[in-house]
Design a protein around this motif. Structure first.
Motif, PDB file in Angstrom:
ATOM      1  N   LEU A  97      21.096 118.151  51.112  1.00 41.91           N
ATOM      2  CA  LEU A  97      19.752 117.577  51.051  1.00 41.91           C
ATOM      3  C   LEU A  97      19.443 116.721  52.276  1.00 41.91           C
ATOM      4  O   LEU A  97      18.287 116.555  52.655  1.00 41.91           O
ATOM      5  N   GLY A  98      20.476 116.174  52.879  1.00 42.68           N
ATOM      6  CA  GLY A  98      20.263 115.332  54.044  1.00 42.68           C
ATOM      7  C   GLY A  98      20.044 116.109  55.327  1.00 42.68           C
ATOM      8  O   GLY A  98      19.510 115.568  56.304  1.00 42.68           O
ATOM      9  N   THR A  99      20.466 117.362  55.335  1.00 40.51           N
ATOM     10  CA  THR A  99      20.356 118.159  56.570  1.00 40.51           C
ATOM     11  C   THR A  99      19.328 119.282  56.470  1.00 40.51           C
ATOM     12  O   THR A  99      18.884 119.802  57.493  1.00 40.51           O
ATOM     13  N   ARG A 100      18.960 119.669  55.242  1.00 35.26           N
ATOM     14  CA  ARG A 100      17.992 120.748  55.059  1.00 35.26           C
ATOM     15  C   ARG A 100      16.574 120.176  55.072  1.00 35.26           C
ATOM     16  O   ARG A 100      16.287 119.215  54.349  1.00 35.26           O
ATOM     17  N   HIS A 101      15.694 120.738  55.870  1.00 37.59           N
ATOM     18  CA  HIS A 101      14.332 120.224  56.019  1.00 37.59           C
ATOM     19  C   HIS A 101      13.300 121.152  55.373  1.00 37.59           C
ATOM     20  O   HIS A 101      13.467 122.366  55.351  1.00 37.59           O
ATOM     21  N   GLN A 102      12.272 120.522  54.863  1.00 35.80           N
ATOM     22  CA  GLN A 102      11.120 121.257  54.331  1.00 35.80           C
ATOM     23  C   GLN A 102       9.867 120.448  54.660  1.00 35.80           C
ATOM     24  O   GLN A 102       9.854 119.219  54.487  1.00 35.80           O
ATOM     25  N   ALA A 147      15.619 113.330  44.871  1.00 38.72           N
ATOM     26  CA  ALA A 147      16.366 112.074  44.820  1.00 38.72           C
ATOM     27  C   ALA A 147      16.673 111.666  43.383  1.00 38.72           C
ATOM     28  O   ALA A 147      17.765 111.186  43.073  1.00 38.72           O
ATOM     29  N   CYS A 148      15.711 111.860  42.484  1.00 38.50           N
ATOM     30  CA  CYS A 148      15.922 111.503  41.074  1.00 38.50           C
ATOM     31  C   CYS A 148      17.000 112.381  40.439  1.00 38.50           C
ATOM     32  O   CYS A 148      17.836 111.892  39.665  1.00 38.50           O
ATOM     33  N   GLN A 149      16.995 113.666  40.768  1.00 41.76           N
ATOM     34  CA  GLN A 149      18.008 114.554  40.210  1.00 41.76           C
ATOM     35  C   GLN A 149      19.401 114.219  40.734  1.00 41.76           C
ATOM     36  O   GLN A 149      20.382 114.235  39.984  1.00 41.76           O
ATOM     37  N   LEU A 182      15.140 117.187  52.702  1.00 45.89           N
ATOM     38  CA  LEU A 182      14.912 117.317  51.256  1.00 45.89           C
ATOM     39  C   LEU A 182      15.267 116.033  50.516  1.00 45.89           C
ATOM     40  O   LEU A 182      14.710 115.751  49.447  1.00 45.89           O
ATOM     41  N   ALA A 183      16.177 115.240  51.085  1.00 43.33           N
ATOM     42  CA  ALA A 183      16.583 113.997  50.425  1.00 43.33           C
ATOM     43  C   ALA A 183      15.449 112.995  50.307  1.00 43.33           C
ATOM     44  O   ALA A 183      15.512 112.071  49.484  1.00 43.33           O
ATOM     45  N   THR A 184      14.401 113.146  51.108  1.00 42.11           N
ATOM     46  CA  THR A 184      13.279 112.199  51.049  1.00 42.11           C
ATOM     47  C   THR A 184      12.288 112.524  49.952  1.00 42.11           C
ATOM     48  O   THR A 184      11.381 111.728  49.677  1.00 42.11           O
TER      49      THR A 184
END
Length: 329
Positions: free
Chosen positions: A223-228, A240-242, A233-235
């Protein structure tokens, strides 16, 4: 209560992580060659003479790396009960199978529709210096590759654990099921059946602790390295809740597993095993979901964590059985 690892346990964890992280072809042999399979073996047989906690540290690292090695079967279901309940002669005969030959041990505790029965339907009768065993066992880890199988059975005097050589007549193995028909073996000492059950639950929880921690770590990195939409994705709040939910499950299982391995108390073991059965697989499923299509790639390790969580849930008997065990106590 302080559950922090001591220096020796931290060294075991670091060595295990190093071996499992770099050895992809023969990890089981590599663990043996570095002495990690001999942690609980008595010093007179070339081992370290350590105990359950040190073994649990190794099992947790196996789960953290999601490596398919027979560590739970051999160490928690074989070495620990043999060290605790085996005679010196039995230890001399059985433990070198692991430390010198890097062989596999396992145990057969569960029966059809009955996980971990206190009074097994499998029966044993005295014959000579040993016992003849008959019955059906299921969910036997690494049964097909085991050099010896520790079988729980019922006698006229109570429950026993009989060590059976599956290569001898009377044993038939199909996947993780074992059919015994007049199979002969020697029994461990009194109290072995209850002790084996405790070691099995403690070991399974230790592996599950590592599985969930490893899956969570893999997911956080993803999630920290994959972008969308130009952002990690971590943002995203939903992701983040999951992840936060998985973190709570992982930390709770970690503390429950440590407590269970430290005390081997029935209440602690049943609580940890219930948390494993109820929360580990759903949490890993969430990690799988957060990876999207990448989680389905067989070259990516996520599927290994899911598979191990599923097998461990089955091994301890599932959610309803574990909840029932808590109610009994």
């Amino acid at each position: 209560m302080d559950f922090k690892l001591d220096e020796a346990q931290r060294e075991i964890a670091a060595l295990a992580a190093d071996v499992l992280g770099r050895e992809s072809d023969t990890p089981w042999k590599a663990l043996g060659e570095t002495g990690l399979l001999a942690l609980a073996v008595p010093e007179r047989l070339g081992g370290d003479g350590l105990g359950v906690l040190e073994t649990a540290v190794l099992l947790t690292e196996v789960g953290r790396k999601a490596v398919d090695v027979p560590a739970l079967a051999t160490l928690a279901l074989g070495v620990l009960p043999i060290v605790r309940y085996g005679t010196p002669g039995q230890q001399d005969a059985l433990l070198p199978l692991v430390t010198e030959q890097h062989g596999v041990l396992t145990a057969a505790l569960s029966e059809p529709s009955t996980p971990f029965p206190p009074k097994p339907a499998t029966t044993a009768r005295r014959e000579g210096s040993g016992y003849v065993v008959s019955g059906e066992k299921i969910n036997v880890p690494h049964a097909a590759s085991a050099h010896r199988i520790l079988v729980t059975a019922t006698t006229d005097q109570g429950s026993v654990v009989v060590v059976v050589d599956p290569a001898q007549p009377g044993s038939s193995i199909s996947d993780s099921s074992v059919q015994l028909t007049e199979a002969y073996g020697e029994a461990l000492q009194e109290g072995a059946a209850e002790g084996l059950r405790r070691f099995a639950l403690a070991g399974a929880c230790a592996v599950a602790d590592g599985v969930l921690a490893g899956a969570l770590d893999l997911t956080v990195r993803h999630l920290g390295t994959r972008h969308q939409f130009g952002k990690p994705l971590a943002t995203f709040q939903a992701a983040a809740c999951q992840v936060a939910d998985v973190y709570v499950a992982a930390r709770t299982l970690h503390l429950a597993a440590l407590s269970a391995c430290w005390s081997l108390d029935d209440n602690d073991l049943d609580t940890a095993a219930y948390w494993l059965a109820a929360e580990a697989l759903p949490a890993v499923h969430t990690c799988h979901h957060l990876h999207g299509g990448l989680g389905l790639d067989i070259t990516y390790p996520m599927h290994r964590y899911y598979g191990m969580a599923k097998e461990l849930t089955r091994f301890v008997g599932g959610v309803e059985h574990r909840l029932g065990a808590i109610d009994v106590h």
